[in-house]
Design an enzyme around this catalytic site. Structure first.
Site, PDB file in Angstrom:
ATOM      1  N   CYS A 192       0.837  -1.195   0.000  1.00 32.75           N
ATOM      2  CA  CYS A 192       0.000   0.000   0.000  1.00 32.75           C
ATOM      3  C   CYS A 192       0.875   1.250   0.000  1.00 32.75           C
ATOM      4  O   CYS A 192       1.965   1.256   0.566  1.00 32.75           O
ATOM      5  CB  CYS A 192      -0.910   0.002   1.228  1.00 32.75           C
ATOM      6  N   ASP A 194       0.437   3.795   1.658  1.00 30.15           N
ATOM      7  CA  ASP A 194       0.407   4.400   2.992  1.00 30.15           C
ATOM      8  C   ASP A 194       1.831   4.604   3.519  1.00 30.15           C
ATOM      9  O   ASP A 194       2.645   3.684   3.520  1.00 30.15           O
ATOM     10  CB  ASP A 194      -0.375   3.491   3.949  1.00 30.15           C
ATOM     11  N   ARG A 248       2.968   4.827   6.342  1.00 26.81           N
ATOM     12  CA  ARG A 248       3.295   4.125   7.591  1.00 26.81           C
ATOM     13  C   ARG A 248       3.732   2.681   7.362  1.00 26.81           C
ATOM     14  O   ARG A 248       4.028   1.969   8.330  1.00 26.81           O
ATOM     15  CB  ARG A 248       2.077   4.147   8.524  1.00 26.81           C
ATOM     16  N   HIS A 265      -2.509  -3.753   5.063  1.00 31.02           N
ATOM     17  CA  HIS A 265      -2.336  -3.384   6.475  1.00 31.02           C
ATOM     18  C   HIS A 265      -3.687  -3.055   7.091  1.00 31.02           C
ATOM     19  O   HIS A 265      -4.577  -2.507   6.422  1.00 31.02           O
ATOM     20  CB  HIS A 265      -1.378  -2.193   6.621  1.00 31.02           C
ATOM     21  N   CYS A 312      -6.470   0.306   6.806  1.00 31.45           N
ATOM     22  CA  CYS A 312      -6.176   0.867   5.490  1.00 31.45           C
ATOM     23  C   CYS A 312      -7.262   1.870   5.079  1.00 31.45           C
ATOM     24  O   CYS A 312      -8.456   1.538   5.035  1.00 31.45           O
ATOM     25  CB  CYS A 312      -6.089  -0.247   4.455  1.00 31.45           C
TER      26      CYS A 312
END
Length: 211
Positions: free
Chosen positions: A42, A44, A46, A98, A101
């Site tokens: 992803c 993202d 993080r 994750h 999400c």
């Protein structure tokens, strides 16, 4: 100092630290790329693949998009997959989602996110539709979201197995293994949710002849 200037300054500090710890680091890195893994993750911020797996530059080939999707019309994804499998000869392809999400959460709503994002999220909605009964039976919204994260990862792994790129490599080289993982933002632990071995049977509708 602006935020982007700070990034450049940190880069210089990092490069200097690497050379002090290992004088041959950049020479070695610039002359060779032999990753064993392709990571489809992803976007993202993080969930950085190298940090959460403790790997070094050159060890993982990475592709990232919203909600770690494997979409059959995504030429970007398919070109990365083709290069990783046929030129880098990776042994493993990992789809890693994750929990928590944002893309999954957005796809579970009826909100209009405007054309391009709506189009992308539609692929996740299709996964929800496929498992609607199971998901609707989950009353806690966070638990429902987490379960859709897992189911979405499983579906994306199967999408990989449905490509001629993977099937040809399975036939000729008995690789790569396909893995579906989910990373926990709250504890930092990766949970395996699916593994597909080279040559495992898939729906015959998606099998290619004469590879």
């Amino acid at each position: 100092m602006t935020t982007y200037e700070k990034l450049l300054l940190e880069n210089k500090a990092w490069a200097q630290e690497q050379k002090e710890e290992d004088p041959d680091f950049f020479n070695r890195l610039s002359s060779l790329q032999t990753p064993e893994f392709l990571w489809i993750g992803c976007s993202d911020s993080r969930v950085p693949a190298d940090k959460i797996t403790g790997t070094q530059p050159g060890e993982i080939f990475v592709h990232r998009n919203i909600a770690n999707m494997v979409v059959h019309t995504d030429v970007n994804l398919l070109s990365v997959l083709d290069y990783a499998v046929n030129h880098l000869e990776v042994k493993h392809v990992i789809v890693c989602g994750h929990y928590g999400c944002g893309g999954i959460k957005a796809a579970m709503t009826n909100q209009d996110f405007k054309p391009v994002l709506n189009m992308w999220l539609r692929n996740i909605k299709d996964v929800y539709h496929q498992y609607m009964q199971e998901l609707n039976d989950i009353k806690n919204e966070d638990d429902k979201t987490d379960r859709l994260v897992e189911l979405n990862v499983k579906e994306q792994v199967m999408h990989l197995a449905q490509t001629s790129i993977i099937q040809r490599a399975w036939k000729n080289d008995r690789r790569p293994h396909l893995h579906g993982w989910v990373y926990g933002l709250k504890d930092g632990i990766i949970k395996p949710v699916l593994e597909v071995q080279p040559g495992d049977k898939i729906d015959p509708l998606y099998e290619y002849d004469n590879l």
